[in-house]
Design a protein around this motif. Structure first.
Motif, short mmCIF file in Angstrom:
data_model
loop_
_atom_site.label_atom_id
_atom_site.label_comp_id
_atom_site.label_asym_id
_atom_site.label_seq_id
_atom_site.Cartn_x
_atom_site.Cartn_y
_atom_site.Cartn_z
N UNK A 224 0.84 -1.21 0.00
CA UNK A 224 0.00 0.00 0.00
C UNK A 224 0.87 1.25 0.00
N UNK A 225 1.93 1.24 0.81
CA UNK A 225 2.84 2.39 0.85
C UNK A 225 3.52 2.58 -0.50
N UNK A 226 3.98 1.49 -1.11
CA UNK A 226 4.63 1.58 -2.43
C UNK A 226 3.65 2.12 -3.48
N UNK A 227 2.41 1.60 -3.46
CA UNK A 227 1.40 2.06 -4.43
C UNK A 227 1.12 3.55 -4.25
N UNK A 228 1.05 4.01 -3.01
CA UNK A 228 0.76 5.41 -2.74
C UNK A 228 1.90 6.31 -3.21
N UNK A 233 -1.04 10.89 -7.67
CA UNK A 233 -2.13 11.58 -6.98
C UNK A 233 -1.93 11.55 -5.47
N UNK A 234 -2.52 12.52 -4.79
CA UNK A 234 -2.41 12.60 -3.33
C UNK A 234 -3.59 11.94 -2.63
N UNK A 235 -4.69 11.74 -3.33
CA UNK A 235 -5.86 11.10 -2.76
C UNK A 235 -6.25 9.89 -3.60
N UNK A 236 -6.54 8.76 -2.96
CA UNK A 236 -6.92 7.54 -3.68
C UNK A 236 -8.04 6.83 -2.94
N UNK A 237 -9.05 6.34 -3.65
CA UNK A 237 -10.12 5.58 -3.00
C UNK A 237 -9.57 4.26 -2.45
N UNK A 238 -10.09 3.85 -1.32
CA UNK A 238 -9.70 2.59 -0.70
C UNK A 238 -10.91 1.64 -0.76
N UNK A 253 -0.69 12.46 2.72
CA UNK A 253 -0.20 13.17 3.90
C UNK A 253 -0.53 12.41 5.18
N UNK A 254 -1.74 11.82 5.24
CA UNK A 254 -2.12 11.05 6.42
C UNK A 254 -1.22 9.84 6.58
N UNK A 255 -0.87 9.24 5.44
CA UNK A 255 0.03 8.08 5.47
C UNK A 255 1.42 8.49 5.96
N UNK A 256 1.94 9.59 5.49
CA UNK A 256 3.26 10.06 5.90
C UNK A 256 3.28 10.47 7.37
N UNK A 257 2.21 11.12 7.83
CA UNK A 257 2.14 11.50 9.24
C UNK A 257 2.19 10.26 10.14
N UNK A 258 1.45 9.22 9.74
CA UNK A 258 1.43 7.99 10.52
C UNK A 258 2.81 7.32 10.54
N UNK A 259 3.48 7.34 9.39
CA UNK A 259 4.81 6.76 9.33
C UNK A 259 5.78 7.51 10.23
N UNK A 260 5.70 8.83 10.21
CA UNK A 260 6.59 9.62 11.06
C UNK A 260 6.28 9.41 12.54
N UNK A 261 5.00 9.34 12.86
CA UNK A 261 4.61 9.15 14.25
C UNK A 261 5.11 7.82 14.79
N UNK A 262 5.23 6.83 13.90
CA UNK A 262 5.71 5.50 14.31
C UNK A 262 7.17 5.26 13.97
N UNK A 269 0.19 -0.55 11.31
CA UNK A 269 -0.64 0.48 10.69
C UNK A 269 -1.96 -0.11 10.17
N UNK A 270 -3.04 0.61 10.40
CA UNK A 270 -4.37 0.20 9.92
C UNK A 270 -4.82 1.21 8.86
N UNK A 271 -4.81 0.78 7.61
CA UNK A 271 -5.17 1.67 6.52
C UNK A 271 -6.61 2.15 6.62
N UNK A 272 -7.50 1.27 7.10
CA UNK A 272 -8.91 1.66 7.22
C UNK A 272 -9.10 2.80 8.20
N UNK A 273 -8.25 2.86 9.22
CA UNK A 273 -8.34 3.93 10.21
C UNK A 273 -7.76 5.24 9.66
N UNK A 274 -6.75 5.12 8.78
CA UNK A 274 -6.12 6.31 8.20
C UNK A 274 -7.01 6.95 7.12
N UNK A 275 -7.78 6.13 6.44
CA UNK A 275 -8.59 6.63 5.33
C UNK A 275 -9.75 7.49 5.85
N UNK A 276 -9.97 8.59 5.16
CA UNK A 276 -11.10 9.47 5.49
C UNK A 276 -12.39 8.87 4.96
#
Length: 422
Positions: A224-228, A233-238, A253-262, A269-276
């Motif tokens: 998922x990280x590689x695909x992103x 694009x900066x936004x992608x449907x999940x 940006x949400x993905x990068x913030x989560x990576x930095x926080x961890x 990481x839970x992608x479903x929780x990161x997705x808006x």
């Protein structure tokens, strides 16, 4: 002595006739938009003109009454003077002479000038016209009432006549816009697109589901990280399990913030929780409505579904803005126009290029029907069959040569515009 007095009176009357004729043209031909702008800037003259034009029947009636009054009086004086000089033949001379004088100096000359200086002239003469309208108002009102009732008796009730659509007027003004070729073409396209926003639906500009880059929530986090990161694009449907099951929209940006926080650790990481939460809109939504919705919600991304809730594609704020100003490419955009001009003047066009884009780019007039939106759709709709490579069709004076087809989809067409056809 009486002769020169009469000549002087005729001269004054012809001048008055010219004034009334020019005033009529200026007051009716003045730009409503420009006068409205001047009024907002504080012009009392423009305000006066706009107020008089609210009662156009009374205004025109007063001007025509004054004009006919001085014309008839001038003709009568000229006839009287020339009869005294030439006898009965004076009637003929008066008719010819006054016709020439009135035509040149009381009609063509003042109206031509007024037509080219309508806005400024209408403001300048408005105080004088206001006086004449006030003087002739009772007579003009009576005449207008009589005319309306005569027309109503004949079956033509002018009170039911509409002034027409303001949008149609604007389109006409846009078509009259002239100047340097490419610059004017771009300006006309932008202005037309603004007027079309309320008539164009989201499905006509959306990115179709087959071209949407999506994230599978069931994929490993590393993929998922590689695909992103590989996506432009900066936004992608999940989606989860199947592509119609859109569960969110992932922002890089949400993905990068989560990576930095961890600290770069993504094992938990839970992608479903990161997705808006996704925003679903019907494919029949008008662009104007969607633009207002984007502004109200302060969002840039929506998922388009059909009447059954099936995933059809995505639309972004940038897509709508591009409908107005043209393509907006950044350093990450993949520029695929789908149109290649050939040496002989024809065009190789991908089948999925929209009719709107072709009309906009080349100022063609191909029909954009609700039953189709792409070039391939137009050809199939008109041909009533699924064409094969090598076939040629002629619709609306354009020639369409089918170049390539993949399965049941037309993928490449050679288009020859009417001005290149032999």
């Amino acid at each position: 002595m009486d002769f020169w007095v009469s000549v002087g009176a005729i001269f004054v009357l012809i001048c008055l006739s010219g004034f009334f004729s020019g005033s009529e043209t200026a007051m009716t031909a003045a730009s409503k938009a420009r006068l409205h702008g001047w009024e907002k800037e504080g012009s009392k003259g423009a305000k006066r003109v706009n107020k008089m034009r609210e009662h156009k029947d009374r205004l025109i009636g007063a001007l025509l009454l004054g004009n006919n009054l001085v014309n008839i009086l001038a003709s009568a004086l000229a006839t009287s003077v020339l009869i005294k000089i030439f006898g009965e033949a004076g009637v003929v001379y008066a008719t010819l002479g006054m016709t020439l004088l009135v035509l040149i100096f009381a009609e063509v000359l003042p109206k031509t000038y007024a037509l080219h200086h309508a806005d400024k002239m209408s403001v300048f003469i408005s105080p004088i016209i206001q006086v004449f309208v006030w003087i002739f108002a009772p007579f003009a009102t009576s005449i207008t009432w009589l005319v309306r009732n005569i027309l109503k008796f004949l079956g033509a009730d002018v009170s039911k006549v509409s002034a027409g659509s303001h949008t149609e007027v604007l389109r006409g003004v846009i078509d009259l816009h002239e100047g340097e070729a490419q610059e004017v073409q771009d300006q006309r396209a932008m202005l037309r697109s603004i007027l079309d926003l309320a008539d164009v639906e989201v499905e006509e500009i959306m990115t179709h589901r087959k071209n949407v880059i999506m994230i599978d929530a069931n994929d490993p986090v590393e993929k998922i990280i590689d695909d992103a990161l590989q996506s432009p694009y900066t936004r992608m449907p999940v989606f989860k399990d199947e592509k119609d099951n859109i569960i969110g929209v992932l922002h890089v940006k949400a993905l990068l913030r989560e990576l930095r926080a961890n600290a770069g650790v993504h094992a938990h990481m839970e992608i479903e929780e990161l997705a808006a939460e996704p925003w679903f809109i019907p494919e029949s939504t008008a662009l104007y409505e969607q633009l207002q919705a984007f502004r109200a919600r302060r969002e840039h991304f929506a998922v388009v579904v059909d009447e059954y809730g099936a995933f059809m594609g995505i639309v972004t704020l940038e897509d709508i803005l591009e409908e107005i100003v043209g393509e907006i490419d950044d350093e990450h955009d993949v520029s695929v126009s789908g149109v290649r001009r050939q040496a002989n003047g024809s065009f190789l066009v991908d089948g999925d290029v929209t009719i709107r884009d072709l009309n906009r780019e080349f100022e063609w007039d191909l029909p954009d029907d609700e039953d189709y939106s792409t070039l391939a759709g137009l050809i199939i709709h008109e041909a009533k069959v699924l064409p094969e490579p090598g076939q040629t069709f002629t619709f609306y004076d354009f020639r369409f040569d089918i170049v390539k087809k993949q399965r049941n989809q037309i993928t490449l067409v050679r288009v020859t515009a009417p001005d290149l056809k032999e």
